[in-house]
Design a protein around this motif. Sequence first.
Motif, PDB file in Angstrom:
ATOM      1  N   ALA A 176      16.586 -27.523 -16.096  1.00  0.00           N
ATOM      2  CA  ALA A 176      15.160 -27.310 -15.853  1.00  0.00           C
ATOM      3  C   ALA A 176      14.530 -28.686 -15.696  1.00  0.00           C
ATOM      4  O   ALA A 176      15.111 -29.686 -16.121  1.00  0.00           O
ATOM      5  N   ALA A 177      13.346 -28.731 -15.068  1.00  0.00           N
ATOM      6  CA  ALA A 177      12.750 -30.046 -14.851  1.00  0.00           C
ATOM      7  C   ALA A 177      11.233 -29.999 -14.964  1.00  0.00           C
ATOM      8  O   ALA A 177      10.606 -28.996 -14.649  1.00  0.00           O
ATOM      9  N   VAL A 178      10.687 -31.107 -15.424  1.00  0.00           N
ATOM     10  CA  VAL A 178       9.244 -31.316 -15.389  1.00  0.00           C
ATOM     11  C   VAL A 178       9.010 -32.318 -14.261  1.00  0.00           C
ATOM     12  O   VAL A 178       9.574 -33.407 -14.287  1.00  0.00           O
ATOM     13  N   VAL A 179       8.226 -31.925 -13.262  1.00  0.00           N
ATOM     14  CA  VAL A 179       7.930 -32.880 -12.192  1.00  0.00           C
ATOM     15  C   VAL A 179       6.550 -33.463 -12.468  1.00  0.00           C
ATOM     16  O   VAL A 179       5.582 -32.719 -12.617  1.00  0.00           O
ATOM     17  N   ILE A 225      10.793 -31.963  -3.858  1.00  0.00           N
ATOM     18  CA  ILE A 225      10.688 -30.648  -4.501  1.00  0.00           C
ATOM     19  C   ILE A 225      11.413 -29.587  -3.680  1.00  0.00           C
ATOM     20  O   ILE A 225      12.049 -28.688  -4.233  1.00  0.00           O
ATOM     21  N   LEU A 284      14.820 -29.897  -4.939  1.00  0.00           N
ATOM     22  CA  LEU A 284      14.965 -29.521  -6.342  1.00  0.00           C
ATOM     23  C   LEU A 284      15.002 -28.030  -6.577  1.00  0.00           C
ATOM     24  O   LEU A 284      15.786 -27.527  -7.361  1.00  0.00           O
ATOM     25  N   ARG A 285      14.098 -27.335  -5.882  1.00  0.00           N
ATOM     26  CA  ARG A 285      13.903 -25.926  -6.256  1.00  0.00           C
ATOM     27  C   ARG A 285      15.139 -25.094  -5.960  1.00  0.00           C
ATOM     28  O   ARG A 285      15.317 -24.024  -6.491  1.00  0.00           O
ATOM     29  N   ILE A 309      17.472 -26.258  -9.231  1.00  0.00           N
ATOM     30  CA  ILE A 309      16.991 -26.171 -10.611  1.00  0.00           C
ATOM     31  C   ILE A 309      16.156 -24.912 -10.776  1.00  0.00           C
ATOM     32  O   ILE A 309      15.115 -24.764 -10.126  1.00  0.00           O
ATOM     33  N   LYS A 364      14.284 -23.673 -13.190  1.00  0.00           N
ATOM     34  CA  LYS A 364      12.963 -23.666 -13.835  1.00  0.00           C
ATOM     35  C   LYS A 364      12.280 -25.015 -13.627  1.00  0.00           C
ATOM     36  O   LYS A 364      12.823 -26.057 -13.993  1.00  0.00           O
ATOM     37  N   LEU A 365      11.082 -24.977 -13.030  1.00  0.00           N
ATOM     38  CA  LEU A 365      10.343 -26.233 -12.809  1.00  0.00           C
ATOM     39  C   LEU A 365       8.962 -26.141 -13.455  1.00  0.00           C
ATOM     40  O   LEU A 365       8.274 -25.130 -13.318  1.00  0.00           O
ATOM     41  N   PHE A 373       5.233 -28.317 -13.648  1.00  0.00           N
ATOM     42  CA  PHE A 373       4.549 -29.379 -12.914  1.00  0.00           C
ATOM     43  C   PHE A 373       3.420 -29.961 -13.762  1.00  0.00           C
ATOM     44  O   PHE A 373       2.604 -29.213 -14.315  1.00  0.00           O
ATOM     45  N   PHE A 429       4.591 -20.530 -10.921  1.00  0.00           N
ATOM     46  CA  PHE A 429       4.683 -21.873 -11.496  1.00  0.00           C
ATOM     47  C   PHE A 429       3.350 -22.228 -12.137  1.00  0.00           C
ATOM     48  O   PHE A 429       2.318 -21.645 -11.809  1.00  0.00           O
TER      49      PHE A 429
END
Length: 558
Positions: free
Chosen positions: A171-174, A190, A193-194, A197, A199-200, A202, A235
């Motif tokens: 998972a990532a925090v952008v 992005i 990424l999507r 990954i 779960k994102l 923001f 999101f």
Amino acid sequence: MGEKRTDRKAAMEALLDEISTIFEATPLRRLLPRIVGLKEKLRTDEVRLAVLGQMKRGKSSLLNSLLGESILPTGVLPLTSVVTEIRYGSTPKASVRYQSGNLEEIALFDIPEYVTELRNPGNRKRVLALHLLYPNELLRNGLVLVDTPGFGSTYSHNTAATLGYLEKVDAAVVVFSVDPPITEVEANFIRELRKDIPKLFFVLNKVDLVSKADVEDACTFLRNELGNRLGLSHFDVFPLTTRTRGPGEAPSSGLASFIDHLREFATYSHDQTLLLSVLRGAGQVLDLASFALSLRRSFGALSASQIHEKRMAMQLLLEETTRGRAAIQALLREEQQGLMQKIGTDLETHVRMSTPYLEERLSSLQRANPSSSGRSLGLLLEEFFNKEITTIFRDWRMREDAQMSAMLDEIVSRYTARANQILSTLTEGIGMLTDLPVTKLKVNCGLAMDSRVSYSIERIFYSLDSFLLAVPPLLQRPLVFRRARASIPDRLDRNSGRIRFDYLERMERSFLQLERSLTSQIEDARQTLAESLEAPCSDVGMWNKLQAARSCVYLLNQ
Ligand SMILES: Nc1nc2c(ncn2[C@@H]2O[C@H](COP(=O)(O)OP(=O)(O)OP(=O)(O)O)[C@@H](O)[C@H]2O)c(=O)[nH]1
Ligand SMILES: [Mg+2]
């Protein structure tokens, strides 16, 4: 909630053990490695949440705010150059993992010596990652927070370090910042990424820099871009600032709300994501096992001549499956060649169109520098070409990568459907021959183009040779610029050759992965069913155990 999680995980572990025992005692042993793989996945029990973003958006600052202590270096220059993994530990502790594999414990105050561009320029200390243990509740359930170097940084090795790490991320925090809320580079990132990954989150950082109304506008703009232009759904955007007004001050309300969300993710979604994925895998294996066993049982009730007759008919179905699998392999190779040809043509067009552009830029450079000569002219040209060529190919690659990923996505879904069709034909055919209820077998395939960028601009060193240096300045400049102009096709060509090679490698990796994944799943099903024809069995106990395991999977899925 915590207890429920642990219970479900313990139940899943017990269930996988039970399935292994059933498989071990039966002719379904060939499916054991799949269960071992699922157990391994469950055991690692870590969810890696990476903080990603363009340089200077405040990634390291955000992590410091989450930990409640300024432990990671932050600053105004492109700073973080090495990935840092933060896990739970009862006392803070830092260790450096080197590329050689060696691990060395270091003092916390020495962290900047290893992870910053300033103290470890170009990562000359050959650090692979920094491992940090920290006593923070967020990390207790196996959440691993990861600080990454900013992408699109002026130091390409930093971007490469982040891209190379992405495959490990769950998972990532952008992180964006209010000015500007989203750039083209971020949008392209992005898009990549999507796919990889699931779960994102923001974060819109640095809201302290603008008025409340501007924060609202920036948020709306970012939400629209993510939703409409990038096609994301479900999101959240968290506007916040990592700045506190003074030491010991409580976090801002935006940050507090983000921490709440992460806490929820860490305590619930984390295991839920893991469990769902393991459950899906277990369900697929059990469907196959159950169908194979019902086949064995149905044969157990037949006479020898009936068995012989059905075996002959099924043999044909199994051969058809083998042909289908081989066709997938051959067709995928054609698709790969098609994509490579397209890249070749696109590159040629790009080089053709960039040649006059670069010539024009060179003429402007000549006009803007009417008096430079000698070595300084050599350096000027060297810098000019590196900068221009980097831009010419970087922007092209961003667009081409986005196109290629979309095409690859389409190929993955088309061939997954084809593989599922092959399995359907097989199971439905068997169902018709045996009057068995048909279980829908499915392959499971998620793949995106390998997005690790290994290409960097080829530098063609431009020094003026002794002949040119000896020529009087008045004649020297036109000669040097004529040579520089003549070198343009060669420079563009060499670089496009390297890019083609990089694409070729990435395509090969991606296609090989897809081919292996699809064909091995078809082959597993084919062989398991083929073996069932050879050894009829009417062991009711085993059948009951298998059905009980399937019901458990169903229940755990609820
Ligand atoms: N005004 C303001 N500045 C911030 C905020 N968060 C971070 N900064 C500043 O932004 C700059 C960059 O912060 P970092 O945390 O180093 O950013 P980063 O994304 O980790 O940077 P790289 O590792 O170089 O990519 C620093 O000068 C921070 O002090 C914020 O909420 N408000
Ligand atoms: Mg940083």
